[in-house]
Motif scaffolding. Structure first.
Motif, PDB file in Angstrom:
ATOM      1  N   TYR A  48      63.092  43.690   9.368  1.00 28.75           N
ATOM      2  CA  TYR A  48      62.291  42.484   9.530  1.00 28.75           C
ATOM      3  C   TYR A  48      62.641  41.878  10.885  1.00 28.75           C
ATOM      4  O   TYR A  48      63.822  41.710  11.209  1.00 28.75           O
ATOM      5  CB  TYR A  48      62.596  41.473   8.423  1.00 28.75           C
ATOM      6  N   SER A  49      61.635  41.562  11.669  1.00 32.10           N
ATOM      7  CA  SER A  49      61.860  40.921  12.961  1.00 32.10           C
ATOM      8  C   SER A  49      61.163  39.559  12.988  1.00 32.10           C
ATOM      9  O   SER A  49      60.120  39.386  12.359  1.00 32.10           O
ATOM     10  CB  SER A  49      61.348  41.803  14.094  1.00 32.10           C
ATOM     11  N   ILE A  50      61.757  38.646  13.734  1.00 35.03           N
ATOM     12  CA  ILE A  50      61.251  37.277  13.822  1.00 35.03           C
ATOM     13  C   ILE A  50      61.175  36.879  15.293  1.00 35.03           C
ATOM     14  O   ILE A  50      62.048  37.247  16.090  1.00 35.03           O
ATOM     15  CB  ILE A  50      62.186  36.295  13.084  1.00 35.03           C
ATOM     16  N   SER A  56      55.373  37.808  21.857  1.00 32.91           N
ATOM     17  CA  SER A  56      56.255  38.803  21.235  1.00 32.91           C
ATOM     18  C   SER A  56      55.656  39.337  19.940  1.00 32.91           C
ATOM     19  O   SER A  56      55.797  40.520  19.618  1.00 32.91           O
ATOM     20  CB  SER A  56      57.633  38.191  20.962  1.00 32.91           C
ATOM     21  N   ILE A  57      54.992  38.468  19.201  1.00 36.77           N
ATOM     22  CA  ILE A  57      54.354  38.892  17.947  1.00 36.77           C
ATOM     23  C   ILE A  57      53.254  39.908  18.236  1.00 36.77           C
ATOM     24  O   ILE A  57      53.102  40.911  17.520  1.00 36.77           O
ATOM     25  CB  ILE A  57      53.784  37.679  17.182  1.00 36.77           C
ATOM     26  N   LYS A  64      53.318  50.423  14.489  1.00 37.84           N
ATOM     27  CA  LYS A  64      52.711  50.852  13.226  1.00 37.84           C
ATOM     28  C   LYS A  64      53.736  51.660  12.436  1.00 37.84           C
ATOM     29  O   LYS A  64      53.877  52.859  12.599  1.00 37.84           O
ATOM     30  CB  LYS A  64      51.443  51.682  13.485  1.00 37.84           C
ATOM     31  N   ASP A  65      54.488  50.950  11.616  1.00 34.35           N
ATOM     32  CA  ASP A  65      55.575  51.582  10.855  1.00 34.35           C
ATOM     33  C   ASP A  65      55.710  50.828   9.538  1.00 34.35           C
ATOM     34  O   ASP A  65      55.931  49.612   9.533  1.00 34.35           O
ATOM     35  CB  ASP A  65      56.876  51.512  11.656  1.00 34.35           C
ATOM     36  N   LYS A  69      58.275  44.878   9.554  1.00 35.05           N
ATOM     37  CA  LYS A  69      57.414  43.696   9.478  1.00 35.05           C
ATOM     38  C   LYS A  69      57.901  42.679  10.491  1.00 35.05           C
ATOM     39  O   LYS A  69      59.111  42.505  10.668  1.00 35.05           O
ATOM     40  CB  LYS A  69      57.437  43.075   8.072  1.00 35.05           C
ATOM     41  N   ILE A  70      56.955  41.991  11.132  1.00 37.35           N
ATOM     42  CA  ILE A  70      57.322  40.959  12.095  1.00 37.35           C
ATOM     43  C   ILE A  70      56.694  39.627  11.687  1.00 37.35           C
ATOM     44  O   ILE A  70      55.578  39.597  11.161  1.00 37.35           O
ATOM     45  CB  ILE A  70      56.914  41.347  13.533  1.00 37.35           C
TER      46      ILE A  70
END
Length: 306
Positions: A48-50, A56-57, A64-65, A69-70
């Motif tokens: 998970y990325s924030i 950046s989003i 595509k993986d 999730k971002i």
């Protein structure tokens, strides 16, 4: 300049990524660290990325993986995100890269750089909060001075703040190079190894984005959501952040003092307060600094929850 993530090899090495583990990159930026973590994960791993920067989003959405999730938002929202994903207590490692990305610095319209002219903004999320220009227009000299002093550690804070107010009385400061010129005229002696606007720009960026408050918040949160064996990797870039991170590690390096005669077990003590094991402090080597000069002030600290 293409965004180059800092200390990627060392982060991967010391996070000791499990193939089926779950990880959080709290500061996606240009995505370099996230992509490196994904390469180490197996088919059942999760990342998970924030990031609070919409740019950046957009970059993250191109990955595509199914394991990735971002999320748009401040990293202090991590608990809500993980609760929604039903992974609050399953995190094996967290990464915090507290630096500003090259994507932000290289874009003159974002107002982060004192080298290029652009709107005096500096917001991580241009759709949230107020710009530096707007803030300077409505605030007073004492507040400006304190911000420059506290978040930039600038010894000429009083001279710079006075000059800013004098200029604003004539005309609103709207561009980065306008501010740079005011700072240059206010500083009687330059450090030949550092641009005279460095500390003031740092201070305004930290203040406008509430970076120190965010750091304090996330450190409290991650202690609660991580389990025994979870790793923490934090990259700091200036002394203010560095002190906070060091104090955080020191504060959680020992269990609280419990009177010996109390009927309490070590397991119960651990529930009262989790303990951190400090693993390593790492700085970029000469080779990395030569390839990426912005890495020179980076300090990576690796810890583990006990």
């Amino acid at each position: 300049m293409i965004h180059k993530p800092v200390l990627t090899k060392e982060i991967i090495q010391y996070l000791k990524i499990k193939k089926d583990g779950t990880y959080v990159d709290c500061t996606f930026g240009g995505g370099g660290h996230s992509k490196a973590i994904l390469q180490e994960l197996g088919v059942n791993g999760k990342l998970y990325s924030i990031d609070q920067d919409p740019q950046s989003i957009k970059i993250g959405k191109k990955i595509k993986d199914s394991r990735f999730k971002i999320f748009l938002g401040k990293f202090s929202n991590i608990e809500k995100i993980l609760k929604k994903e039903k992974n609050r207590d399953k995190i094996d490692g967290i990464l915090l890269d507290l630096g500003i990305s090259s994507i932000q610095l290289n874009s003159s319209i974002r107002g982060f750089s004192f080298m290029n002219d652009g709107p005096l903004d500096m917001r991580m999320n241009p759709k949230s909060g107020i710009s530096v220009s707007q803030w300077l227009k409505k605030t007073n000299q004492k507040t400006i001075e304190q911000v420059i002093k506290n978040f930039g550690e600038e010894k000429y804070a009083k001279k710079i703040s006075r000059a800013i107010i004098l200029q604003i009385k004539k005309k609103t400061i709207t561009s980065t190079l306008e501010l740079v010129q005011i700072i240059k005229k206010s500083i009687p002696k330059y450090d030949k190894f550092k641009h005279p606007a460095t500390r003031t720009f740092q201070a305004f960026r930290i203040y406008i984005n509430q970076e120190i408050n965010e750091l304090h918040k996330i450190l409290k949160i991650i202690i609660n959501i991580l389990h025994s064996g979870s790793k923490i990797a934090i990259i700091s870039f200036h002394s203010i952040e560095d002190r906070i991170v060091k104090n955080f590690i020191k504060n959680y390096s020992n269990y609280p003092n419990i009177p010996k005669k109390l009927p309490i077990t070590e397991l119960q003590i651990r529930k009262i307060k989790k303990k951190i094991r400090f693993i390593k402090r790492i700085k970029p080597n000469i080779s990395e600094i030569q390839k990426n000069p912005r890495a020179r002030s980076a300090i990576l600290r690796i810890c583990e929850i006990r």
